[in-house]
Design a protein around this motif. Structure first.
Motif, PDB file in Angstrom:
ATOM      1  N   VAL A   1       0.859  -1.193   0.000  1.00 25.73           N
ATOM      2  CA  VAL A   1       0.000   0.000   0.000  1.00 25.73           C
ATOM      3  C   VAL A   1       0.893   1.241   0.000  1.00 25.73           C
ATOM      4  N   GLY A   2       0.564   2.223  -0.834  1.00 29.18           N
ATOM      5  CA  GLY A   2       1.310   3.477  -0.852  1.00 29.18           C
ATOM      6  C   GLY A   2       0.415   4.599  -0.354  1.00 29.18           C
ATOM      7  N   GLY A   3       1.025   5.639   0.162  1.00 27.42           N
ATOM      8  CA  GLY A   3       0.236   6.779   0.656  1.00 27.42           C
ATOM      9  C   GLY A   3       0.425   7.980  -0.251  1.00 27.42           C
ATOM     10  N   TRP A   4      -0.609   8.777  -0.370  1.00 23.50           N
ATOM     11  CA  TRP A   4      -0.505   9.981  -1.210  1.00 23.50           C
ATOM     12  C   TRP A   4      -1.295  11.109  -0.591  1.00 23.50           C
ATOM     13  N   GLU A   5      -0.980  12.313  -1.039  1.00 24.11           N
ATOM     14  CA  GLU A   5      -1.692  13.486  -0.527  1.00 24.11           C
ATOM     15  C   GLU A   5      -1.771  14.526  -1.635  1.00 24.11           C
ATOM     16  N   ILE A   6      -2.925  15.196  -1.703  1.00 27.74           N
ATOM     17  CA  ILE A   6      -3.063  16.297  -2.673  1.00 27.74           C
ATOM     18  C   ILE A   6      -3.372  17.557  -1.874  1.00 27.74           C
ATOM     19  N   GLU A   7      -2.605  18.605  -2.149  1.00 21.97           N
ATOM     20  CA  GLU A   7      -2.832  19.874  -1.456  1.00 21.97           C
ATOM     21  C   GLU A   7      -3.946  20.595  -2.224  1.00 21.97           C
TER      22      GLU A   7
ATOM     23  N   GLU B   1      -0.684  20.433  -5.331  1.00 22.78           N
ATOM     24  CA  GLU B   1       0.608  19.762  -5.249  1.00 22.78           C
ATOM     25  C   GLU B   1       0.390  18.321  -4.800  1.00 22.78           C
ATOM     26  N   VAL B   2       1.232  17.415  -5.312  1.00 30.88           N
ATOM     27  CA  VAL B   2       1.051  15.997  -5.009  1.00 30.88           C
ATOM     28  C   VAL B   2       2.211  15.531  -4.142  1.00 30.88           C
TER      29      VAL B   2
ATOM     30  N   THR C   1     -11.454  18.048   6.576  1.00 30.68           N
ATOM     31  CA  THR C   1     -12.127  19.348   6.452  1.00 30.68           C
ATOM     32  C   THR C   1     -12.040  20.127   7.752  1.00 30.68           C
ATOM     33  N   VAL C   2     -11.986  21.432   7.585  1.00 31.51           N
ATOM     34  CA  VAL C   2     -12.089  22.342   8.735  1.00 31.51           C
ATOM     35  C   VAL C   2     -13.120  23.381   8.327  1.00 31.51           C
ATOM     36  N   ASP C   3     -14.177  23.507   9.133  1.00 33.70           N
ATOM     37  CA  ASP C   3     -15.289  24.423   8.817  1.00 33.70           C
ATOM     38  C   ASP C   3     -15.796  24.191   7.399  1.00 33.70           C
ATOM     39  N   ASP C   4     -16.058  22.939   7.064  1.00 35.02           N
ATOM     40  CA  ASP C   4     -16.588  22.561   5.749  1.00 35.02           C
ATOM     41  C   ASP C   4     -15.629  22.858   4.606  1.00 35.02           C
ATOM     42  N   GLU C   5     -14.428  23.188   4.927  1.00 33.37           N
ATOM     43  CA  GLU C   5     -13.442  23.503   3.884  1.00 33.37           C
ATOM     44  C   GLU C   5     -12.450  22.347   3.846  1.00 33.37           C
ATOM     45  N   VAL C   6     -12.225  21.796   2.618  1.00 33.47           N
ATOM     46  CA  VAL C   6     -11.283  20.685   2.533  1.00 33.47           C
ATOM     47  C   VAL C   6      -9.861  21.251   2.629  1.00 33.47           C
ATOM     48  N   ILE C   7      -9.110  20.814   3.642  1.00 29.60           N
ATOM     49  CA  ILE C   7      -7.752  21.359   3.800  1.00 29.60           C
ATOM     50  C   ILE C   7      -6.694  20.386   3.309  1.00 29.60           C
ATOM     51  N   SER C   8      -7.091  19.125   3.187  1.00 32.29           N
ATOM     52  CA  SER C   8      -6.147  18.183   2.578  1.00 32.29           C
ATOM     53  C   SER C   8      -6.906  16.949   2.111  1.00 32.29           C
ATOM     54  N   LEU C   9      -6.325  16.282   1.115  1.00 28.25           N
ATOM     55  CA  LEU C   9      -6.920  15.037   0.640  1.00 28.25           C
ATOM     56  C   LEU C   9      -5.809  14.002   0.680  1.00 28.25           C
TER      57      LEU C   9
ATOM     58  N   GLU D   1       7.712  14.093  -7.226  1.00 27.65           N
ATOM     59  CA  GLU D   1       6.329  13.815  -7.605  1.00 27.65           C
ATOM     60  C   GLU D   1       5.950  14.640  -8.837  1.00 27.65           C
ATOM     61  N   PRO D   2       5.173  14.046  -9.760  1.00 29.06           N
ATOM     62  CA  PRO D   2       4.745  14.827 -10.926  1.00 29.06           C
ATOM     63  C   PRO D   2       3.609  15.761 -10.527  1.00 29.06           C
ATOM     64  N   PRO D   3       3.308  16.775 -11.366  1.00 31.18           N
ATOM     65  CA  PRO D   3       2.137  17.599 -11.082  1.00 31.18           C
ATOM     66  C   PRO D   3       0.866  16.735 -11.171  1.00 31.18           C
ATOM     67  N   LEU D   4      -0.220  17.226 -10.573  1.00 33.81           N
ATOM     68  CA  LEU D   4      -1.440  16.424 -10.471  1.00 33.81           C
ATOM     69  C   LEU D   4      -1.934  15.921 -11.827  1.00 33.81           C
ATOM     70  N   ASP D   5      -1.923  16.791 -12.856  1.00 30.80           N
ATOM     71  CA  ASP D   5      -2.471  16.356 -14.147  1.00 30.80           C
ATOM     72  C   ASP D   5      -1.622  15.222 -14.738  1.00 30.80           C
TER      73      ASP D   5
END
Ligand code: ADP
Length: 905
Positions: free
Chosen positions: A560-566, A571-572, A645-653, A589-593
């Protein structure tokens, strides 16, 4: 000599006192404090008394330079100095000599061209020269006036008598009174006799000595100087001069005395500022003969005036009281500049103002104290009594000096306050910071250490370590390094060092120090350092490294690998395992697209959609998708994303990617296997159906012919034959029953999808009707609770109830059967139960009895085919339910089966 024309008059009045005023304004000169009272003419006649050429040029050259700047024609008569010396001096004072000479604005002449034009000095010829020069300068050349600076040493030679000279100087004064005409006669006081200098002083209204322009008290108008008055007038004049002289001297003495007192008070070290201020105010009151003196805070922008200090009680001027500044005399100090005086409030426009009308103040002397970092003040003296004469220059000077002292002291106090605050701040900071702050001498002696530092080395009091060698506290293996570091810092370098210390009770700590050199008043340089205990930090770093290592290994094991999108920058971030999963060579890491483009073209929209939706809604996702690795292989990934999410705002995925390629392959193989099994099962059922169906006909033939045999040859057959036939008929009957049951069994699945609402109450009535004979024969008692309507194949469900009921009747012991049919409503299903009081079975065999043809009893005991329960199981499973039983031998049995609700009516 031309008389002033009308326009000259006007011009003269405009330029009145211009020569002298200009000198007063020039930074090159000091004084005179006040313009002379009787100065009602435009010309000025000054004498410069000098001792050497430095002294002389310091006044004479700025005098000429100012004339040039003001557009006047300037003449310089050189004699004591050569022409070149004078020009050099002018250049040294930044005069553009060449341009000035060329344009004619400046002329440097000799006595031969001026005073001795006719060979010998002649008063009238010289006056003519001045008149012509003035005329020429103004009328012909367009200059604004004439300015002359003449070195008078020529008069030392030849036969010019001192009387002649004094006479000339005397008559020069009233001449050209309305002209802008300034003459500076330069007398070398070392070379001229005291008598001549005495006459010079008497004949010049203004003197310049040491660059100080003085109003000459000893000036004597020519008509008096030349003894034209009668003896009485002369005596009067002399006594008056004597009186004036004495008064001036007294004033000077008084001034000196006050100054001495002012210095004495200000220098006293036993008095506080407030005490000194009180004394100084009293001194001022005494000096100016005014009742009150004090300080007020002022702010012209907000029109603030607030009394801060006052020496004695005043009805209105009370410390802390505020009035509009514009209603006070103090407004003058900000309007007019530094010092302001009022002795005539009404004529100065104070009628109607508070200070005059209400406070009753008649006389005022104040100055503005501009403070660097505090509200400005006025330092004032005042009286409710009127004052006849205006304040003298000496009084103003004294007031100005006092004001300067107060301003300096207030500023100093403010600075001291700030410094004290800053020092206290710093001290508090040093004492409260969790870091160690210390100073160490070049030989390693610990000079100072804050509380945090003492705690780090486990010192109970400062004396445990201060004055001792700091090296003793350093771990042995780091000691040498630390010693070298300290020496480098004490030589002026700055730096950082990590080392271990061992505290007084032996605890080891890891430290990081940032050090810089500090110069001490005794000119030694010591180390000042901020040292941080990084033991926990190092431990945390180690733990973090361990955790990261564990994560990496776990990722490997679990694949299993871990990832994060800002969310903002897109940014990935990938863990190392993702790089491996995707076979990406770089560690960037490559750009998201680009990362999204690595997915299989058919799956890209799924992943993009899932990511977008998660970033948008904050909901997690879990998708299976194919990816093309760098090597072109297609692999399956399970991609899970969890937005934070913080206050319904996605701060990280963040999410995980799991390589499920093998799992997918196995799943695929399994599906294929299931497909094959289903096909083979279908074929088997078709075979069973066909076999049982086709067996019926020959069976019927066997039975029919056996019956025919029995009927036709009953009498011919002996008992054995008869018995054999009975066995054969019986066997055929049993086989038919089995074939029928098998046929029913193989048909169950063929009714897929023909479900309908079935009222179980009615269904059961029908079943009991059909079994009526058996019920009566066995004296069975059947109780049925109210049953639901379920979504089912009615014929099949009837078969289930029928089989279970007939078994319950069949497998009874000596007692008449008591059967109870109940139902329990569960969340998603109905749970039916058919309980009897029959023979029961061994609990170990409760599963076996659902197998086809599995029977626990011999046919003689309890006849049967062994298919009934297998059929029930097939039907219940065909309805997506389950069937099982509970039993104890001799205690009866309970059969349970469930029918899911979702298909119910
Ligand atoms: P059959 O009754 O035709 O033998 P079944 O499939 O209906 O076939 O039953 C299989 C076996 O399960 C029976 O032979 C019997 O041993 C046992 N059995 C079925 N119902 C009961 C019951 N109510 N009490 C005790 N045993 C039972």
């Amino acid at each position: 000599m031309s008389q002033p024309a009308e326009d000259n008059d006007q011009r003269g009045s405009v330029r009145l006192e211009s020569g002298l005023k200009a000198l007063r304004q020039s930074p090159a000169f000091r004084g005179p404090g006040d313009p002379p009272e009787d100065h009602d003419h435009a010309n000025d006649h000054l004498a410069l008394l000098y001792e050497d050429s430095d002294d002389q040029f310091a006044a004479a050259i700025p005098f000429i330079r100012q004339g040039l700047e003001r557009g006047e024609q300037c003449l310089y008569v050189a004699d004591d100095n050569s022409r070149d010396e004078v020009l050099a001096a002018m250049r040294a004072y930044d005069i553009d000599v060449d341009t000035a000479l060329e344009s004619g604005a400046l002329s440097v002449l000799t006595p031969a061209e001026t005073y001795r034009r006719t060979g010998e000095f002649d008063r009238d010829t010289m006056l003519e020269f001045w008149e012509d020069s003035l005329e020429e300068a103004k009328a012909d050349e367009g200059y604004t006036g004439l300015r002359a600076a003449a070195e008078m040493t020529w008069a030392l030679e030849g036969d010019t008598s001192s009387d002649e000279l004094a006479e000339y100087e005397g008559v020069l004064n009233p001449l050209y009174q309305d002209e802008d005409y300034t003459v500076l006669c330069q007398y070398n006081s070392e070379r001229f006799s005291a008598e001549v200098i005495h006459d010079v002083i008497k004949t010049h209204p203004h003197l310049i000595i040491n660059n100080t322009v003085s109003q000459n008290f000893y000036y004597t108008p020519p008509e008096q100087f030349f003894d034209s008055e009668d003896p009485e007038t002369k005596v009067n004049r002399m006594t008056q001069t004597l009186q004036e002289h004495t008064a001036a001297k007294t004033e000077l003495q008084e001034h000196r005395e006050y100054l001495r007192e002012l210095y004495e008070v200000s220098a006293r070290s036993d008095l506080s500022f407030e005490e000194k201020l009180r004394e100084i105010i009293e001194l001022g009151c005494d000096r100016f003969d005014l009742e009150y003196g004090g300080l007020a805070r002022i702010d012209p922008e907000t029109d603030l005036f607030e009394i801060e200090t006052i020496n004695r009680e005043h009805e209105h001027l009370i410390p802390g009281k505020q009035y509009p500044l514009s209603e006070t005399y103090c407004q003058l100090v900000t309007d007019d500049g530094k010092t302001a005086t009022v002795t005539d409030p009404a004529s100065r426009g104070f009628e109607g103002k508070l200070c005059y009308e209400q406070f009753g103040v008649q006389t005022y002397l104040g100055t503005h104290l501009e403070l660097d970092s505090d509200t400005d003040r006025t330092f004032f003296f005042l009286s409710n009594e009127p004052r006849e004469e205006s304040f003298s220059a000496a009084e103003r000077t004294f007031h100005h000096l006092m004001g300067q002292w107060v301003q300096y002291e207030l500023d100093r106090q403010q600075r001291e306050r700030e410094l004290r605050e800053r020092t206290e701040h710093l001290q508090a900071l040093i004492e409260t910071t969790p870091d160690c702050i210390k100073t160490v001498g070049p030989d390693g002696t610990l000079l100072q250490m804050n509380t945090a530092g003492l705690e780090m080395v486990e010192a109970e009091s400062a004396s445990d370590v201060i004055g001792e060698s700091v090296y003793d506290l350093i771990a042995p293996e780091d000691r040498q390094r630390f010693r070298e570091f300290n020496e480098r810092i004490c030589q002026g370098e700055s730096g950082t060092l990590k080392f271990d210390i061992i505290g007084l009770d032996g605890t080891r700590r890891q430290m990081e120090t940032h050090a810089a050199p500090l110069s001490r008043p005794d000119e030694t340089t010591v180390q000042v350092a901020l040292t941080r205990d990084i033991t926990d930090q190092v431990e945390r770093k180690r733990e973090l490294e361990r955790a990261l290592d564990l994560l990496e290994k776990t990722e490997h094991i679990a694949d299993v690998g871990g990832w994060e999108i800002e969310p903002d920058t897109k940014e990935v971030f990938w863990t190392d395992h993702i790089f491996e999963l995707l076979e990406v060579d770089t560690d960037e890491e490559p750009p998201l697209d680009e990362a999204l483009a690595m997915y299989h073209e058919e799956d890209q929209p799924i992943v993009e959609g899932a990511v977008e939706e998660a970033l948008d809604s904050g909901d997690p996702f879990d998708v299976e998708t194919r990816i093309r690795t760098e090597n072109g292989d297609v692999r399956w990934l399970r991609l899970q994303g969890v937005p934070e999410t913080v206050d319904d705002e996605v701060i990280s995925l963040r999410g995980a990617a799991h390589d499920i390629t093998e799992h997918k392959e196995r799943e695929h193989q399994l599906e294929e296997l299931i497909g094959k099994l289903e096909a083979s099962n279908d074929r088997l059922k078709q075979f069973a159906y066909a076999a049982s169906h086709d067996l019926q006909e020959p069976l019927r033939m066997v039975s029919s012919y056996l019956q025919l045999l029995e009927n036709e040859y009953r009498n011919d057959l002996d008992a054995d034959a008869q018995e054999y036939i009975d066995f054969a008929v019986d066997g055929a009957d049993r086989m038919r029953a089995m074939v029928n049951d098998l046929l029913a069994f193989s048909r169950v699945e063929q009714t897929d999808g023909e479900f309908e609402p079935v009222d179980c109450n009615r269904l059961l009535e029908q079943v009991t009707d059909n079994l009526q004979l058996k019920i009566e024969e066995n004296d069975a008692d059947i109780s049925v609770k109210s049953l639901p309507t379920v979504w089912a194949d009615s014929e099949q469900l009837e078969q289930v109830f029928s089989n279970l009921l007939s078994n319950a009747i069949k497998y009874s012991d000596d007692e008449p059967p008591e059967i109870e049919i109940t139902v329990e409503e569960q969340a998603n299903q109905w749970k039916f139960a058919v309980a009897d009081n029959g023979i029961g079975i061994d609990p170990a065999k409760t599963d076996q009895i659902f197998e086809v043809f599995k029977r626990l009893h011999h046919d003689n005991e309890y006849p049967g085919t062994g298919i009934g329960l297998a059929l029930c199981q097939e039907i219940v499973e065909n309805h997506a339910g389950e069937i099982w039983m509970d039993s104890e031998p001799g205690e009866g049995s309970t059969f349970f089966f469930t029918i899911p609700k979702q298909a119910t009516a």
